[in-house]
Design an enzyme around this catalytic site. Structure first.
Site, PDB file in Angstrom:
ATOM      1  N   ARG A  91      28.664  14.883  82.185  1.00 47.09           N
ATOM      2  CA  ARG A  91      27.805  16.032  82.494  1.00 47.09           C
ATOM      3  C   ARG A  91      28.552  17.085  83.301  1.00 47.09           C
ATOM      4  NH1 ARG A  91      24.180  14.418  86.955  1.00 47.09           N
ATOM      5  NH2 ARG A  91      22.963  13.258  85.423  1.00 47.09           N
TER       6      ARG A  91
ATOM      7  N   ASN B 246      18.955  15.814  87.471  1.00 49.81           N
ATOM      8  CA  ASN B 246      18.674  15.555  88.880  1.00 49.81           C
ATOM      9  C   ASN B 246      18.873  14.067  89.151  1.00 49.81           C
ATOM     10  OD1 ASN B 246      17.682  15.214  91.459  1.00 49.81           O
ATOM     11  ND2 ASN B 246      15.825  16.417  91.140  1.00 49.81           N
ATOM     12  N   ASP B 247      20.042  13.713  89.672  1.00 48.48           N
ATOM     13  CA  ASP B 247      20.370  12.307  89.922  1.00 48.48           C
ATOM     14  C   ASP B 247      19.357  11.618  90.835  1.00 48.48           C
ATOM     15  OD1 ASP B 247      22.710  12.428  88.423  1.00 48.48           O
ATOM     16  OD2 ASP B 247      23.900  13.086  90.125  1.00 48.48           O
ATOM     17  N   ALA B 248      18.705  12.401  91.674  1.00 46.85           N
ATOM     18  CA  ALA B 248      17.835  11.815  92.696  1.00 46.85           C
ATOM     19  C   ALA B 248      16.385  11.686  92.265  1.00 46.85           C
ATOM     20  CB  ALA B 248      17.917  12.650  93.979  1.00 46.85           C
TER      21      ALA B 248
ATOM     22  N   ASN C 275      14.192   9.634  90.307  1.00 44.66           N
ATOM     23  CA  ASN C 275      14.256   8.304  89.682  1.00 44.66           C
ATOM     24  C   ASN C 275      12.853   7.719  89.525  1.00 44.66           C
ATOM     25  OD1 ASN C 275      16.678   7.976  92.217  1.00 44.66           O
ATOM     26  ND2 ASN C 275      17.178   8.541  90.120  1.00 44.66           N
TER      27      ASN C 275
END
Length: 778
Positions: A354, A467-469, A471
């Site tokens: 990414r 957005n990795d955060a 979840n």
């Protein structure tokens, strides 16, 4: 110099050099370390702070790391042997006061200067074009009226870690230091049985005879100046090294197992007005013989200057094909060199599908071959089922849902830039074995996103998307609205590429998928005033009735970028986005989550207003700049860009802490940390702000048929210029808006001939062409 630059110069903290290529820092006590990064195509990199310390490392082609020094230890100490006064040229880490301190971080080097005890000191660091080392040029000049007898100590630690190995095989168990006469320096040998390449050997050497040395940092720093680590090895603290501050000489020690480093002591006598120059080389090699060969390249000042000139020329040449001139001098300083250097560094500092694909698309504007190489490299980390790894250094194949989108988008942009459809036939390996053409990789990504659709026809979020955060781990069927918007954009762009390639059948299939997905998004994700961020049976995220946070920025910006929002919804979306504006950008979501919510995961576990939990995430604000350009809002696009630029009027670097010459990833909106920045350099903010200016505001866009000029020019600007290399020709583009028209229509002329729809002829003739753009009333 415009008002913002004058303000920065007046407060005495820093100023740009007149050409913008260097940033001069006038106080060593910056709000946090202000770094420069220097590297070469051999993948050697040196991080250098305003005091000169920082990590040096090498990352192999297969992403095997060698972190050369521990705890960023790279220091030069000076001592007047007559009175015992000791100091650093860059003030730290001794923190003895010096006069006339100045650190200049430049595109190709860093130089630190100061005066103390009648001695002018200069420390220049650069990374040569080729090799696995850095070069320090140290100059000392006696400005006093009497003779000066000095000791100079060049000091580093050796670490040589960064790769995977079985437990209890730590590198320090396999290392030893030794002074090598033929090297004229310390050589740190290693014999690690699991080292993935041969370059796990460090050295510190000099061009001038060494008076004394230490390979055992305990001897240099003193046995009480150490910090014991859990494995009983020690790491030196360099704030008050015993040898320096107590007037001693190095002990000629060598070491194995614990606290390895390299210290070279030079004794220097200077008559009044006399100057001494010494070259110090720090790096890694596969053998002592190879290290000796490298050091010989810097045997004297003349040969060193040739290497320096070659390095400088290369660092400017690789970013020279793209430039801009606007009425805003700060934008010129940032966008002409620094933002390109920052984006270029992200390829070195990041190894993720990414991340690197986004950076590579920005690089297509000025380093086309490097961008192509990196895009194809990212495809090697895609699985046959279409998804890709998150990062390949460190390796992480956790199932994030958005990697396939970036693959499709980046390949489309690559074909637009080159016009070369044969790239689609290039065979590229899969992460899990075998190989296939680039087009088959792209189709696998399309199929992956189609197969990943959930109950409402939107793409599932899995562990996370961009957005990795975010979840949503309590609902494996949750769907991402942002990624579904992105897939719409990918389907639309790929359809155009397939039409360009003559495959109308597949283009028709993509068109149907686009229309269906767009319909499903508008049916299920529209919340009346904005788009939801995610759909879930456990509760939708980012809606008016959501618990905690109500609105997410990315779900709105990508709806516009992908053409999902129709005219009626668009008005609501723009109103919603505008309502999120803060002093220095646009938060990722509002309001921040006040406490942890297991439904949205990690982002809610952060303090409100920090990072992804309601912080101004500058990368996402970069998306917003292009959204403004899509809707003809040039003034808002420019205002947004200036908000998130470093050292902005509302959030100066003295407050945010961020370097004034590179973009940062986010600013805090938490009242206790308001405006504070976290991470700079390795952030996609650089790529999106570059694209926001060049492709959005100035409207210089690659397309399949050629270069297209379609600016979203701010009414406050009367004129701007761009130079751009494209498909074998150079373009000098002059955009004029003499009547300061808002959202005007561009009339484009190429070498005097009008261009329909702003499409410039695809010359490919190795010549320069003048492009005149006049903004007229629509």
């Amino acid at each position: 110099m415009n008002s913002e630059l004058k303000k920065s110069a007046q407060n005495g903290l820093y100023e740009f050099a007149p050409d913008g290529n260097g940033c001069r820092i006038y106080h060593a006590e910056t709000p946090r370390y202000w770094y420069n990064y220097l590297w070469n195509e051999d993948r050697y990199c040196a991080q250098i702070s305003q005091v000169g310390h920082g990590r040096s490392y090498y990352l192999s082609e297969k992403a095997d790391m060698c972190m050369i020094n521990r705890d960023d230890a790279r220091y030069v100490y000076l001592r007047d042997d007559a009175d015992g006064t000791c100091w650093n040229i860059g003030k730290g880490p001794l923190n003895t006061e010096v006069e006339d301190y100045c650190c200049t971080h430049s595109i190709g080097h860093t130089q630190i200067c100061s005066r103390k005890n009648g001695i002018e000191g200069s420390w220049r660091i650069f990374v040569p074009k080729k090799g696995f080392h850095e070069v320090w040029t140290l100059k000392l000049r006696n400005t006093a009226e009497q003779e000066k007898r000095l000791s100079m100590f060049s000091a580093v630690s050796f670490y040589l870690e960064g790769f995977s190995y079985p437990r209890y095989y730590e590198m320090y168990r396999c290392m030893k230091t030794e002074f090598k006469r033929e090297l004229n320096g310390i050589y740190c040998d290693s014999a690690h049985p699991f080292a993935p390449h041969e370059l796990y050997h460090g050295f510190l050497a000099s061009s001038e005879p060494v008076y004394a040395w230490d390979g055992d940092l305990t001897k240099f720093c003193g046995s009480t100046s150490t910090l014991t680590l859990p494995d009983a090895s020690t790491c030196a603290l360099f704030q008050r090294p015993d040898i320096v501050v107590n007037g001693k000489d190095c002990t000629n020690s060598e070491a194995s197992l614990f606290i390895l480093g390299g210290v070279l002591q030079h004794k220097i006598t200077l008559m009044p007005g006399e100057e001494k120059e010494i070259q110090v080389v720090f790096g890694i090699s596969s053998s002592c013989e190879e290290a000796c060969s490298a050091v010989k390249r810097y045997a004297d000042a003349e040969s060193t200057e040739r290497e320096f000139a070659e390095s400088e020329a290369y660092n400017y040449e690789k970013i020279s094909s793209l430039s801009v001139k606007t009425p805003d001098q700060k934008i010129n300083h940032m966008m002409n060199n620094w933002v390109k250097k920052q984006a270029d560094f992200c390829i070195v500092g990041k190894k993720g599908v990414r991340d690197n694909l986004q950076i590579s698309v920005a690089l297509l504007n000025y380093r086309q071959e490097k961008a192509k190489e990196e895009i194809l490299e990212c495809l090697r980390h895609q699985f046959q089922d279409g998804h890709g790894v998150l990062t390949w250094y460190p390796y992480d194949d956790m199932r994030y849902s958005d990697q396939p989108f970036w693959i499709i988008w980046a390949v489309c942009e690559l074909i637009k830039e080159t016009g070369d459809l044969s790239i689609l036939d290039t065979e590229i390996e899969w992460q899990d074995g075998g190989k296939a053409s680039v087009l088959e990789h792209v189709k696998a990504a399309v199929n992956r996103l189609i197969l990943d659709k959930g109950e409402h026809g939107l793409v599932k979020i899995y562990f996370a998307d961009w957005n990795d955060a975010l979840n949503i781990t309590d609902d494996p069927e949750a769907e991402s609205v942002m990624l579904s918007h992105q897939f719409c954009l990918a389907l639309r762009e790929l359809k155009r590429m397939m039409e360009y390639a003559g495959d109308t059948q597949y283009a028709g299939f993509l068109e149907k998928e686009y229309e269906q997905l767009k319909e499903d998004i508008n049916r299920y994700a529209w919340d009346g005033k904005w788009y939801a961020r995610a759909l879930s049976s456990k509760g939708n995220v980012g809606t008016q009735d959501s618990a905690g946070s109500k609105i997410y920025l990315n779900a709105q910006t990508w709806a516009v970028l992908a053409g999902v929002a129709d005219r009626e919804r668009l008005a609501y979306v723009l109103e919603a986005v505008d309502s999120m504006e803060q002093d220095f950008g646009f938060p990722l979501n509002l309001p921040p989550y006040p406490e942890y919510d297991a439904h949205v995961g990690r982002m809610s576990g952060m303090l409100p207003g920090l990072f992804e939990n309601g912080g101004v995430y500058c990368h996402a604000t970069g998306f917003k700049i292009l959204m403004d350009c899509c809707t003809g809002r040039g003034e808002k696009a420019l205002k947004t860009l200036k908000k998130i630029m470093p050292d902005s009027e509302e959030n100066p670097s003295a407050k945010s802490g961020a370097e004034p010459y590179v973009f940062t990833n986010c600013y805090s909106t938490n009242p206790e940390y308001y405006g504070k920045s976290y991470q700079s350099w390795t952030t996609g903010t650089s790529a999106w702000c570059m694209m926001g200016l060049y492709e959005g505001i100035l409207g210089v866009k690659r397309d399949y048929e050629g270069l297209r000029i379609s600016p979203c020019f701010p009414e406050e600007w009367e004129e701007a210029e761009v130079t751009r290399y494209f498909r074998g020709a150079d373009y000098h583009i002059i955009i004029r808006n003499p009547e300061h028209i808002k959202n005007g229509k561009a009339e484009v002329y190429a070498d005097g001939s009008i261009c329909d729809s702003g499409l410039i002829p695809d010359y490919q003739d190795a010549k320069q062409h003048r492009i005149d753009v006049l903004i007229k009333r629509g």
